[in-house]
Design a protein around this motif. Sequence first.
Motif, PDB file in Angstrom:
ATOM      1  N   GLU A 106       0.837  -1.213   0.000  1.00 51.30           N
ATOM      2  CA  GLU A 106       0.000   0.000   0.000  1.00 51.30           C
ATOM      3  C   GLU A 106       0.865   1.253   0.000  1.00 51.30           C
ATOM      4  O   GLU A 106       0.572   2.224  -0.707  1.00 51.30           O
ATOM      5  CB  GLU A 106      -0.924   0.003   1.224  1.00 51.30           C
ATOM      6  N   ALA A 107       1.935   1.231   0.785  1.00 49.00           N
ATOM      7  CA  ALA A 107       2.838   2.378   0.847  1.00 49.00           C
ATOM      8  C   ALA A 107       3.497   2.610  -0.511  1.00 49.00           C
ATOM      9  O   ALA A 107       3.609   3.749  -0.980  1.00 49.00           O
ATOM     10  CB  ALA A 107       3.907   2.157   1.921  1.00 49.00           C
ATOM     11  N   ARG A 108       3.918   1.526  -1.164  1.00 45.34           N
ATOM     12  CA  ARG A 108       4.556   1.619  -2.486  1.00 45.34           C
ATOM     13  C   ARG A 108       3.587   2.228  -3.501  1.00 45.34           C
ATOM     14  O   ARG A 108       3.935   3.114  -4.270  1.00 45.34           O
ATOM     15  CB  ARG A 108       5.015   0.229  -2.931  1.00 45.34           C
ATOM     16  N   GLU A 109       2.326   1.749  -3.480  1.00 49.02           N
ATOM     17  CA  GLU A 109       1.324   2.278  -4.409  1.00 49.02           C
ATOM     18  C   GLU A 109       1.080   3.760  -4.171  1.00 49.02           C
ATOM     19  O   GLU A 109       0.970   4.540  -5.127  1.00 49.02           O
ATOM     20  CB  GLU A 109       0.008   1.502  -4.253  1.00 49.02           C
ATOM     21  N   ALA A 110       1.002   4.168  -2.904  1.00 44.00           N
ATOM     22  CA  ALA A 110       0.789   5.584  -2.579  1.00 44.00           C
ATOM     23  C   ALA A 110       1.963   6.431  -3.065  1.00 44.00           C
ATOM     24  O   ALA A 110       1.766   7.517  -3.624  1.00 44.00           O
ATOM     25  CB  ALA A 110       0.580   5.760  -1.078  1.00 44.00           C
ATOM     26  N   LEU A 111       3.179   5.938  -2.872  1.00 43.54           N
ATOM     27  CA  LEU A 111       4.360   6.674  -3.347  1.00 43.54           C
ATOM     28  C   LEU A 111       4.355   6.787  -4.869  1.00 43.54           C
ATOM     29  O   LEU A 111       4.699   7.827  -5.423  1.00 43.54           O
ATOM     30  CB  LEU A 111       5.651   6.006  -2.856  1.00 43.54           C
ATOM     31  N   GLU A 112       3.964   5.713  -5.547  1.00 40.96           N
ATOM     32  CA  GLU A 112       3.903   5.745  -7.013  1.00 40.96           C
ATOM     33  C   GLU A 112       2.849   6.740  -7.483  1.00 40.96           C
ATOM     34  O   GLU A 112       3.078   7.500  -8.419  1.00 40.96           O
ATOM     35  CB  GLU A 112       3.629   4.345  -7.570  1.00 40.96           C
ATOM     36  N   ARG A 113       1.680   6.760  -6.796  1.00 39.20           N
ATOM     37  CA  ARG A 113       0.609   7.702  -7.151  1.00 39.20           C
ATOM     38  C   ARG A 113       1.060   9.143  -7.014  1.00 39.20           C
ATOM     39  O   ARG A 113       0.629  10.019  -7.754  1.00 39.20           O
ATOM     40  CB  ARG A 113      -0.608   7.495  -6.230  1.00 39.20           C
ATOM     41  N   HIS A 114       1.941   9.390  -6.017  1.00 33.67           N
ATOM     42  CA  HIS A 114       2.369  10.761  -5.714  1.00 33.67           C
ATOM     43  C   HIS A 114       3.812  11.022  -6.159  1.00 33.67           C
ATOM     44  O   HIS A 114       4.482  11.901  -5.610  1.00 33.67           O
ATOM     45  CB  HIS A 114       2.198  11.033  -4.217  1.00 33.67           C
ATOM     46  N   ASP A 115       4.278  10.260  -7.149  1.00 32.65           N
ATOM     47  CA  ASP A 115       5.623  10.446  -7.724  1.00 32.65           C
ATOM     48  C   ASP A 115       6.729  10.527  -6.683  1.00 32.65           C
ATOM     49  O   ASP A 115       7.635  11.342  -6.777  1.00 32.65           O
ATOM     50  CB  ASP A 115       5.654  11.701  -8.613  1.00 32.65           C
ATOM     51  N   GLY A 116       6.642   9.660  -5.644  1.00 35.44           N
ATOM     52  CA  GLY A 116       7.697   9.590  -4.637  1.00 35.44           C
ATOM     53  C   GLY A 116       7.605  10.645  -3.547  1.00 35.44           C
ATOM     54  O   GLY A 116       8.479  10.718  -2.691  1.00 35.44           O
ATOM     55  N   ASP A 117       6.562  11.476  -3.546  1.00 32.51           N
ATOM     56  CA  ASP A 117       6.400  12.521  -2.532  1.00 32.51           C
ATOM     57  C   ASP A 117       5.993  11.877  -1.210  1.00 32.51           C
ATOM     58  O   ASP A 117       4.847  11.403  -1.066  1.00 32.51           O
ATOM     59  CB  ASP A 117       5.351  13.532  -3.002  1.00 32.51           C
ATOM     60  N   LEU A 118       6.910  11.871  -0.229  1.00 34.90           N
ATOM     61  CA  LEU A 118       6.666  11.218   1.061  1.00 34.90           C
ATOM     62  C   LEU A 118       5.460  11.799   1.785  1.00 34.90           C
ATOM     63  O   LEU A 118       4.598  11.079   2.267  1.00 34.90           O
ATOM     64  CB  LEU A 118       7.904  11.314   1.948  1.00 34.90           C
ATOM     65  N   ALA A 119       5.429  13.126   1.898  1.00 31.66           N
ATOM     66  CA  ALA A 119       4.366  13.781   2.656  1.00 31.66           C
ATOM     67  C   ALA A 119       3.000  13.484   2.055  1.00 31.66           C
ATOM     68  O   ALA A 119       2.033  13.183   2.765  1.00 31.66           O
ATOM     69  CB  ALA A 119       4.594  15.285   2.719  1.00 31.66           C
ATOM     70  N   ALA A 120       2.904  13.535   0.728  1.00 33.63           N
ATOM     71  CA  ALA A 120       1.631  13.268   0.055  1.00 33.63           C
ATOM     72  C   ALA A 120       1.203  11.817   0.236  1.00 33.63           C
ATOM     73  O   ALA A 120       0.032  11.524   0.465  1.00 33.63           O
ATOM     74  CB  ALA A 120       1.740  13.614  -1.434  1.00 33.63           C
ATOM     75  N   ALA A 121       2.162  10.891   0.166  1.00 28.85           N
ATOM     76  CA  ALA A 121       1.861   9.476   0.345  1.00 28.85           C
ATOM     77  C   ALA A 121       1.372   9.203   1.764  1.00 28.85           C
ATOM     78  O   ALA A 121       0.387   8.483   1.960  1.00 28.85           O
ATOM     79  CB  ALA A 121       3.089   8.613   0.020  1.00 28.85           C
ATOM     80  N   VAL A 122       2.023   9.801   2.752  1.00 26.91           N
ATOM     81  CA  VAL A 122       1.624   9.620   4.143  1.00 26.91           C
ATOM     82  C   VAL A 122       0.219  10.211   4.351  1.00 26.91           C
ATOM     83  O   VAL A 122      -0.659   9.570   4.940  1.00 26.91           O
ATOM     84  CB  VAL A 122       2.641  10.269   5.115  1.00 26.91           C
ATOM     85  N   ALA A 123      -0.011  11.427   3.850  1.00 23.98           N
ATOM     86  CA  ALA A 123      -1.317  12.069   3.982  1.00 23.98           C
ATOM     87  C   ALA A 123      -2.408  11.215   3.322  1.00 23.98           C
ATOM     88  O   ALA A 123      -3.513  11.086   3.852  1.00 23.98           O
ATOM     89  CB  ALA A 123      -1.284  13.468   3.379  1.00 23.98           C
TER      90      ALA A 123
END
Length: 126
Positions: A106-123
Motif C-alpha cells: 500500500e505504501a509503495r502504491e501511494a508513493l507511485e501515485r504521488h511520484d515519490g512525494d513522502l508527505a503526500a503518500a503519508v497524507a
Amino acid sequence: MFGGGGGLNPRKMEQMMKQMGIDVDEIDAEEVVIRTDEHDLVFTDPDVTKMDARGQETYQIIGTPEERERGAASADEGAADADAGAGVDEGDVELVATRTGASEAEAREALERHDGDLAAAVADLE
C-alpha cells in the motif's frame, strides 16, 4: 570491556586498544538482518563497528531494529530491485508503511501515485 570507559578520551581508548592488539573499523552498512527461528530483526542504516582482537572478529550494531516476519527481509531485497526500475525508493516505502501502519504494498502504491512525494503518500494513507 573497560568498565564503561568512564572519562577516557576516545583517542586514548583507541591507543590502548591498539596496544592490546585490537583493531577497530567502522563499516558503512546500509542494512543488517538478524534471522531467528521466529522472526527477522532488520536494522536500517545502523552504525556498525568491527573489532578484530588477534583474529577474533566481533561486530557491534547500534540502531533500532524493525521486527519482521521470518524471511520477509529476503523477499524485500527482490522488491527493492524491482522498485529501482519504478523509481520508488525502498527506504521511503518502509518509512511510509511504518508511519501510517499500511502494508509495504500500500505504501509503495501511494508513493507511485504521488511520484515519490513522502508527505503526500503519508497524507493519502492516514
